[in-house]
Motif scaffolding. Sequence first.
Motif, mmCIF file in Angstrom:
data_model
loop_
_atom_site.group_PDB
_atom_site.id
_atom_site.type_symbol
_atom_site.label_atom_id
_atom_site.label_comp_id
_atom_site.label_asym_id
_atom_site.label_seq_id
_atom_site.Cartn_x
_atom_site.Cartn_y
_atom_site.Cartn_z
ATOM 1 N N ASN A 1 0.823 -1.207 0.000
ATOM 2 C CA ASN A 1 0.000 0.000 0.000
ATOM 3 C C ASN A 1 0.854 1.252 0.000
ATOM 4 O OD1 ASN A 1 -2.593 -1.124 -0.008
ATOM 5 N ND2 ASN A 1 -2.446 -1.620 2.163
ATOM 6 N N GLU A 2 2.138 1.114 -0.365
ATOM 7 C CA GLU A 2 3.032 2.251 -0.233
ATOM 8 C C GLU A 2 3.822 2.576 -1.504
ATOM 9 O OE1 GLU A 2 5.532 1.328 3.047
ATOM 10 O OE2 GLU A 2 3.963 1.644 4.553
ATOM 11 N N GLN A 3 3.900 1.655 -2.458
ATOM 12 C CA GLN A 3 4.725 1.892 -3.632
ATOM 13 C C GLN A 3 3.911 1.763 -4.911
ATOM 14 O OE1 GLN A 3 7.786 -1.142 -2.685
ATOM 15 N NE2 GLN A 3 9.240 0.550 -2.663
ATOM 16 N N ILE A 4 4.200 2.636 -5.884
ATOM 17 C CA ILE A 4 3.518 2.608 -7.171
ATOM 18 C C ILE A 4 4.529 2.953 -8.262
ATOM 19 C CG2 ILE A 4 2.773 5.023 -7.012
ATOM 20 C CD1 ILE A 4 0.159 4.156 -8.421
ATOM 21 N N LYS A 5 4.363 2.361 -9.433
ATOM 22 C CA LYS A 5 5.276 2.596 -10.545
ATOM 23 C C LYS A 5 4.499 2.595 -11.851
ATOM 24 C CE LYS A 5 9.236 0.361 -10.712
ATOM 25 N NZ LYS A 5 10.233 -0.728 -10.911
ATOM 26 N N PHE A 6 4.851 3.524 -12.758
ATOM 27 C CA PHE A 6 4.334 3.517 -14.122
ATOM 28 C C PHE A 6 5.450 3.025 -15.038
ATOM 29 C CE2 PHE A 6 1.742 7.561 -12.947
ATOM 30 C CZ PHE A 6 0.871 6.784 -12.187
ATOM 31 N N VAL A 7 5.139 2.065 -15.913
ATOM 32 C CA VAL A 7 6.119 1.532 -16.852
ATOM 33 C C VAL A 7 5.529 1.582 -18.255
ATOM 34 C CG1 VAL A 7 7.530 -0.450 -17.525
ATOM 35 C CG2 VAL A 7 7.105 0.008 -15.098
ATOM 36 N N VAL A 8 6.313 2.128 -19.208
ATOM 37 C CA VAL A 8 5.860 2.250 -20.593
ATOM 38 C C VAL A 8 6.975 1.767 -21.510
ATOM 39 C CG1 VAL A 8 5.012 3.802 -22.386
ATOM 40 C CG2 VAL A 8 4.467 4.263 -19.985
ATOM 41 N N ASP A 9 6.638 0.869 -22.450
ATOM 42 C CA ASP A 9 7.600 0.463 -23.471
ATOM 43 C C ASP A 9 7.873 1.656 -24.386
ATOM 44 O OD1 ASP A 9 7.854 -2.180 -22.593
ATOM 45 O OD2 ASP A 9 6.095 -2.813 -23.720
ATOM 46 N N ALA A 10 9.134 1.971 -24.587
ATOM 47 C CA ALA A 10 9.496 3.129 -25.398
ATOM 48 C C ALA A 10 9.852 2.695 -26.816
ATOM 49 C CB ALA A 10 10.663 3.885 -24.750
ATOM 50 N N PHE A 11 11.107 2.448 -27.092
ATOM 51 C CA PHE A 11 11.531 2.041 -28.434
ATOM 52 C C PHE A 11 12.876 1.343 -28.305
ATOM 53 C CE2 PHE A 11 12.629 6.416 -27.509
ATOM 54 C CZ PHE A 11 14.002 6.442 -27.707
ATOM 55 N N LEU A 12 13.182 0.484 -29.267
ATOM 56 C CA LEU A 12 14.458 -0.235 -29.324
ATOM 57 C C LEU A 12 14.778 -0.949 -28.013
ATOM 58 C CD1 LEU A 12 16.614 2.459 -31.187
ATOM 59 C CD2 LEU A 12 15.441 0.476 -32.172
ATOM 60 N N GLY A 13 13.735 -1.521 -27.390
ATOM 61 C CA GLY A 13 13.935 -2.273 -26.156
ATOM 62 C C GLY A 13 14.041 -1.423 -24.905
ATOM 63 N N LEU A 14 13.926 -0.097 -25.035
ATOM 64 C CA LEU A 14 13.995 0.788 -23.872
ATOM 65 C C LEU A 14 12.621 0.909 -23.209
ATOM 66 C CD1 LEU A 14 16.191 3.674 -25.338
ATOM 67 C CD2 LEU A 14 16.945 1.716 -23.961
ATOM 68 N N ILE B 1 14.892 6.341 -17.925
ATOM 69 C CA ILE B 1 14.828 5.515 -19.125
ATOM 70 C C ILE B 1 15.720 4.313 -18.872
ATOM 71 C CG2 ILE B 1 15.361 5.339 -21.587
ATOM 72 C CD1 ILE B 1 12.981 7.073 -21.112
ATOM 73 N N ILE B 2 15.171 3.106 -19.032
ATOM 74 C CA ILE B 2 15.878 1.884 -18.651
ATOM 75 C C ILE B 2 16.089 1.007 -19.879
ATOM 76 C CG2 ILE B 2 15.784 -0.205 -17.229
ATOM 77 C CD1 ILE B 2 14.015 1.375 -15.282
ATOM 78 N N GLY B 3 17.277 0.440 -19.967
ATOM 79 C CA GLY B 3 17.584 -0.472 -21.065
ATOM 80 C C GLY B 3 18.841 -1.252 -20.779
ATOM 81 N N GLY B 4 18.799 -2.569 -21.017
ATOM 82 C CA GLY B 4 19.977 -3.403 -20.843
ATOM 83 C C GLY B 4 20.526 -3.423 -19.433
ATOM 84 N N GLY B 5 19.647 -3.269 -18.443
ATOM 85 C CA GLY B 5 20.095 -3.295 -17.057
ATOM 86 C C GLY B 5 20.623 -1.968 -16.551
ATOM 87 N N PHE B 6 20.614 -0.930 -17.388
ATOM 88 C CA PHE B 6 21.102 0.383 -16.997
ATOM 89 C C PHE B 6 19.947 1.384 -17.049
ATOM 90 C CE2 PHE B 6 24.716 -1.885 -18.756
ATOM 91 C CZ PHE B 6 25.692 -1.691 -17.762
#
Length: 313
Positions: free
Chosen positions: A226-239, A264-269
């Motif tokens: 009840n304390e954490q929330i996240k929005f995640v959206v596929d961007a492009f080229l696996g990002l 912006i997340i991709g390849g573990g970074f």
Amino acid sequence: MPFLVFVCNVNVGVIMQTSSSLIEGRWQLMFTTRPGTASPIQRTFVGVDFFSVFQEVYLQTKDQRVSNIVKFSDAIGELKVEAEASIKDGKRILFRFDKAAFSFKFLPFKVPYPVPFRLLGDEAKGWLDTTYLSQSGNLRISRGNKGTTFVLQKKAEPRQRLLSIISTGTGVKEAIEEFISLNQNIGESELQEGEWQMVWSSQEETDSWLENAANGLMGTQIVKGNEQIKFVVDAFLGLKFSISGTLVKSGSRTYDVTMDDAAIIGGGFGYPLEELGSKFELELLYSDDKIRISRGYNKILFVHIRTDGLKQK
């Protein structure tokens, strides 16, 4: 009824039927052929003349399921045979029966159906092609791997009626108001954990992709506790775009939300986007284990459906 099958199959229905939300829900069997090659499991359903037969289809979750139900009567109960499912080529549903049980009104527990699915091998597997799905989402014609043709009519529950209206894009706000009024004393008062896909909002997307993503106007919403929330959206080229935040309950159905960790997340970074963030009140208007209606950023109405399969009934 065979003439109806012919007429429907030469008319244009929904394309890519298994990808449409219109196929979701509870369907009542209206007509079927009965080829002699039907399997013992199929004969349980296509050979029933004196009871109501239904099929439940839920494909827009990670836990994709198809269930066949024989309802003996409201007073006696039903037999439900369930199958894990997957989609092939946008039209074919592949399935494998894996569990079944009788639910009798006069017993406080379910009675297992005496079929050893694991020992049946290929007899427990099959496929179902949807050859026609009406634009209104209330009529479906399917053909099974044993040659059986099924004509089914949507047994629309309020949730499914709402999703059908959302798929048309017309009269959605009115449908949401009606749905909430019919379910005022039903549903959860807490945000449920899990992954939730946004399927509709009352705000059109702006020209800023990052702003849309940061405000939850696209993509998936993930709630942890009840304390954490996240929005995640596929961007492009696996990002992927990700923004995390915190929830603080401020009322019986309201939360103060602070979104302040974007990247912006991709390849573990991850590449941090420090300038992005927002604070708003989230009001939970309706929630169950499959659908959630809320009012969030800038008083925008949102409809989310659960996609992680957890706590599915």
